[in-house]
Design a protein around this motif. Structure first.
Motif, PDB file in Angstrom:
ATOM      1  N   GLY A 229     -17.222 -35.321  42.325  1.00 28.24           N
ATOM      2  CA  GLY A 229     -17.300 -34.296  41.301  1.00 28.24           C
ATOM      3  C   GLY A 229     -18.728 -33.978  40.908  1.00 28.24           C
ATOM      4  N   TRP A 230     -18.849 -32.964  40.068  1.00 28.83           N
ATOM      5  CA  TRP A 230     -20.181 -32.571  39.604  1.00 28.83           C
ATOM      6  C   TRP A 230     -20.625 -33.494  38.481  1.00 28.83           C
ATOM      7  N   THR A 231     -21.814 -34.024  38.606  1.00 34.36           N
ATOM      8  CA  THR A 231     -22.388 -34.859  37.552  1.00 34.36           C
ATOM      9  C   THR A 231     -23.797 -34.365  37.243  1.00 34.36           C
ATOM     10  N   TRP A 232     -24.167 -34.508  36.004  1.00 33.99           N
ATOM     11  CA  TRP A 232     -25.491 -34.087  35.546  1.00 33.99           C
ATOM     12  C   TRP A 232     -26.559 -34.881  36.295  1.00 33.99           C
ATOM     13  N   PRO A 233     -27.660 -34.259  36.752  1.00 30.29           N
ATOM     14  CA  PRO A 233     -28.131 -32.899  36.450  1.00 30.29           C
ATOM     15  C   PRO A 233     -27.793 -31.866  37.518  1.00 30.29           C
ATOM     16  N   PHE A 234     -26.695 -31.997  38.240  1.00 30.10           N
ATOM     17  CA  PHE A 234     -26.231 -31.012  39.227  1.00 30.10           C
ATOM     18  C   PHE A 234     -27.248 -30.765  40.336  1.00 30.10           C
ATOM     19  N   MET A 235     -27.962 -31.810  40.748  1.00 31.78           N
ATOM     20  CA  MET A 235     -28.976 -31.641  41.791  1.00 31.78           C
ATOM     21  C   MET A 235     -28.370 -31.647  43.194  1.00 31.78           C
ATOM     22  N   PHE A 236     -27.224 -32.312  43.348  1.00 31.95           N
ATOM     23  CA  PHE A 236     -26.619 -32.427  44.660  1.00 31.95           C
ATOM     24  C   PHE A 236     -25.147 -32.026  44.595  1.00 31.95           C
ATOM     25  N   SER A 237     -24.674 -31.373  45.647  1.00 33.28           N
ATOM     26  CA  SER A 237     -23.262 -31.032  45.725  1.00 33.28           C
ATOM     27  C   SER A 237     -22.439 -32.309  45.835  1.00 33.28           C
ATOM     28  N   PRO A 238     -21.265 -32.351  45.196  1.00 32.15           N
ATOM     29  CA  PRO A 238     -20.453 -33.565  45.238  1.00 32.15           C
ATOM     30  C   PRO A 238     -19.904 -33.824  46.633  1.00 32.15           C
ATOM     31  N   ARG A 239     -19.707 -35.092  46.935  1.00 35.63           N
ATOM     32  CA  ARG A 239     -19.076 -35.475  48.190  1.00 35.63           C
ATOM     33  C   ARG A 239     -17.597 -35.753  47.937  1.00 35.63           C
ATOM     34  N   GLY A 240     -16.795 -35.678  48.995  1.00 36.51           N
ATOM     35  CA  GLY A 240     -15.378 -35.954  48.853  1.00 36.51           C
ATOM     36  C   GLY A 240     -14.723 -36.201  50.194  1.00 36.51           C
ATOM     37  N   GLY A 241     -13.631 -36.934  50.201  1.00 39.12           N
ATOM     38  CA  GLY A 241     -12.918 -37.228  51.427  1.00 39.12           C
ATOM     39  C   GLY A 241     -11.421 -37.152  51.221  1.00 39.12           C
ATOM     40  N   VAL A 242     -10.678 -36.996  52.329  1.00 41.43           N
ATOM     41  CA  VAL A 242      -9.222 -36.895  52.313  1.00 41.43           C
ATOM     42  C   VAL A 242      -8.668 -37.938  53.273  1.00 41.43           C
ATOM     43  N   TYR A 243      -7.769 -38.783  52.769  1.00 39.96           N
ATOM     44  CA  TYR A 243      -7.187 -39.836  53.599  1.00 39.96           C
ATOM     45  C   TYR A 243      -5.783 -39.446  54.039  1.00 39.96           C
ATOM     46  N   ASP A 244      -5.531 -39.552  55.365  1.00 35.99           N
ATOM     47  CA  ASP A 244      -4.221 -39.285  55.951  1.00 35.99           C
ATOM     48  C   ASP A 244      -3.623 -40.620  56.378  1.00 35.99           C
ATOM     49  N   ASP A 246      -0.753 -41.318  57.746  1.00 36.27           N
ATOM     50  CA  ASP A 246      -0.044 -41.282  59.027  1.00 36.27           C
ATOM     51  C   ASP A 246      -0.999 -41.500  60.198  1.00 36.27           C
ATOM     52  N   GLU A 247      -2.202 -40.928  60.084  1.00 40.21           N
ATOM     53  CA  GLU A 247      -3.201 -41.072  61.143  1.00 40.21           C
ATOM     54  C   GLU A 247      -4.192 -42.188  60.854  1.00 40.21           C
ATOM     55  N   ASP A 248      -4.153 -42.709  59.613  1.00 34.68           N
ATOM     56  CA  ASP A 248      -5.120 -43.722  59.166  1.00 34.68           C
ATOM     57  C   ASP A 248      -6.549 -43.252  59.428  1.00 34.68           C
ATOM     58  N   THR A 249      -6.833 -42.041  58.936  1.00 36.22           N
ATOM     59  CA  THR A 249      -8.159 -41.445  59.151  1.00 36.22           C
ATOM     60  C   THR A 249      -8.646 -40.793  57.865  1.00 36.22           C
ATOM     61  N   TRP A 250      -9.977 -40.651  57.777  1.00 37.26           N
ATOM     62  CA  TRP A 250     -10.615 -39.919  56.686  1.00 37.26           C
ATOM     63  C   TRP A 250     -11.233 -38.646  57.240  1.00 37.26           C
ATOM     64  N   GLN A 251     -11.072 -37.544  56.480  1.00 39.72           N
ATOM     65  CA  GLN A 251     -11.685 -36.272  56.827  1.00 39.72           C
ATOM     66  C   GLN A 251     -12.520 -35.794  55.653  1.00 39.72           C
ATOM     67  N   GLU A 252     -13.514 -34.949  55.968  1.00 43.90           N
ATOM     68  CA  GLU A 252     -14.314 -34.350  54.904  1.00 43.90           C
ATOM     69  C   GLU A 252     -13.448 -33.399  54.075  1.00 43.90           C
ATOM     70  N   MET A 253     -13.665 -33.396  52.800  1.00 46.85           N
ATOM     71  CA  MET A 253     -12.947 -32.482  51.920  1.00 46.85           C
ATOM     72  C   MET A 253     -13.490 -31.071  52.087  1.00 46.85           C
ATOM     73  N   ASN A 254     -12.605 -30.068  52.084  1.00 47.51           N
ATOM     74  CA  ASN A 254     -13.030 -28.673  52.206  1.00 47.51           C
ATOM     75  C   ASN A 254     -13.984 -28.306  51.075  1.00 47.51           C
ATOM     76  N   ASP A 255     -14.912 -27.399  51.387  1.00 53.12           N
ATOM     77  CA  ASP A 255     -15.939 -27.021  50.411  1.00 53.12           C
ATOM     78  C   ASP A 255     -15.335 -26.422  49.149  1.00 53.12           C
ATOM     79  N   GLY A 256     -14.308 -25.583  49.312  1.00 57.20           N
ATOM     80  CA  GLY A 256     -13.743 -24.895  48.155  1.00 57.20           C
ATOM     81  C   GLY A 256     -13.149 -25.846  47.134  1.00 57.20           C
ATOM     82  N   ILE A 257     -12.330 -26.764  47.594  1.00 57.12           N
ATOM     83  CA  ILE A 257     -11.708 -27.707  46.658  1.00 57.12           C
ATOM     84  C   ILE A 257     -12.749 -28.639  46.057  1.00 57.12           C
TER      85      ILE A 257
END
Length: 367
Positions: A229-244, A246-257
């Protein structure tokens, strides 16, 4: 056989044949016991041996009748702002009454926000994991389990990895512990571990690509989303991941969400909502087809009565936001003819005894 043993046997046989409620068939008596509101079922065990035998039988509360009578309660984990004392309480949104839960079996000196909480709502189980001792600032491996059936806490198998300030979620009936801090406050944890509550065992699953400190997480469908998520002072875009799982894998979260996830989240009917922590705290809903967020129409969030920090839960078309002083905002979510979404808000003020408490977690359980 001695006279004493004969007497005990006769007493047990009398108890086993004792009706639940004199003058009523036992099936009607069981239905009456099922209508006892939470948490009085646990207290009713002391009424008679027949009541205790019935209420302590797990099959009793897993019957179709019991499940149909289960109602949602709001369980809030909070801490006293001056003393740091932690406390769990349950809120009945129908009667507007609060119930204090038994003390959690944790060390006295703990940092409340460092714990991670999740639930199996329809099983009436609450899970509190990890945490950090405030006296030594060391992460913990604890697994605490609360059951509405007994109104008691138990201790489960400890997590393999000590964690604090991390994400947790229930995916396909299993508990996932993700990210956070480990042995040191700045030590990010990439390991991800899965808890099976039936066997009380932990196992390792696919690691995250990069270690994240907890900001927020949500389980949508059968996937778990974790974002800083966004945290002060908003210098860097937040990171995020999605866990599946069924595949036991992690993917990068889409930019929009990822870019629009600006607050605490809740999932209703498979949709991801966010109460923004900026401005007037507008409510947004995520559109997966366009990878965009849309503002929810209807009434404005009651910002004047709801002071940060927020904890949020939801179920059956309602959002429950808990704020400082344990004020509760109940949002009824509606969908219009053209799939537009709107919300109506109602605020329930917390009791005076809770005015110095701040919320850490809000979970909806059925009891």
């Amino acid at each position: 056989m001695t006279r004493k043993s004969e007497h005990l046997q006769d007493k047990e046989s009398i108890n086993s044949s004792e009706p639940l409620i004199p003058g009523l068939p036992d099936d009607i008596g069981q239905l009456c016991l099922l209508h006892l509101p939470y948490p009085y079922q646990a207290f009713a065990r002391s009424v008679s041996s027949s009541w205790k035998e019935t209420i302590t039988d797990p099959r009793f509360f897993l019957s179709k009748q019991a499940l149909s009578l289960s109602l949602p309660y709001i369980f809030v984990f909070a801490f006293h702002k001056s003393t740091g004392r932690i406390q769990w309480q349950a809120f009945d949104p129908r009667s507007r009454r609060w119930f204090i839960l038994p003390p959690m079996p944790s060390p006295k000196a703990v940092c409340a926000p460092a714990f991670a909480c999740t639930a199996m709502p329809h099983e009436g189980k609450l899970f509190v994991l990890g945490g950090m001792r405030s006296d030594t600032e060391t992460s913990m491996r604890t697994t605490f389990i609360y059951r509405t059936l007994t109104n008691q806490w138990s201790i489960g198998s400890p997590m393999p990895t000590p964690r604090s300030f991390f994400a947790v979620g229930c995916v396909n009936g299993k508990i996932l512990a993700v990210g956070g801090s480990g042995s040191g406050i700045s030590d990010s944890v990439r390991a991800v571990e899965c808890y099976d509550s039936e066997s009380d065992t932990w196992s390792s699953v696919a690691k995250m690509r990069t270690g994240l400190a907890r900001y927020d997480s949500a389980v949508v469908g059968d996937k778990m989303y974790v974002t800083e998520g966004w945290t002060w002072p908003f210098m860097f875009s937040p990171r995020g991941g999605v866990y599946d799982p069924d595949e036991d894998t992690w993917q990068e979260m889409n930019d929009g969400i990822k870019e629009g996830w600006t607050g605490v989240s809740v999932v209703l009917n498979g949709r991801l909502f966010v109460i923004s922590e900026h401005g007037d705290c507008p409510m947004k809903v995520y559109d997966p087809e366009g990878d965009t967020w849309r503002y929810v129409g209807g009434e404005r969030f009651p910002r004047e009565a709801m002071q940060r920090p927020f904890a949020i839960g939801g179920g059956e078309g309602k959002v429950y936001v808990v704020a400082c002083r344990l004020n509760v905002a109940i949002g009824r979510v509606f969908e219009g003819k053209h799939k537009e979404i709107s919300v109506e808000w109602e605020v329930v003020s917390g009791p005076k005894a809770f005015h110095d408490f701040s919320p850490c977690s809000c979970q909806v359980l059925y009891a």
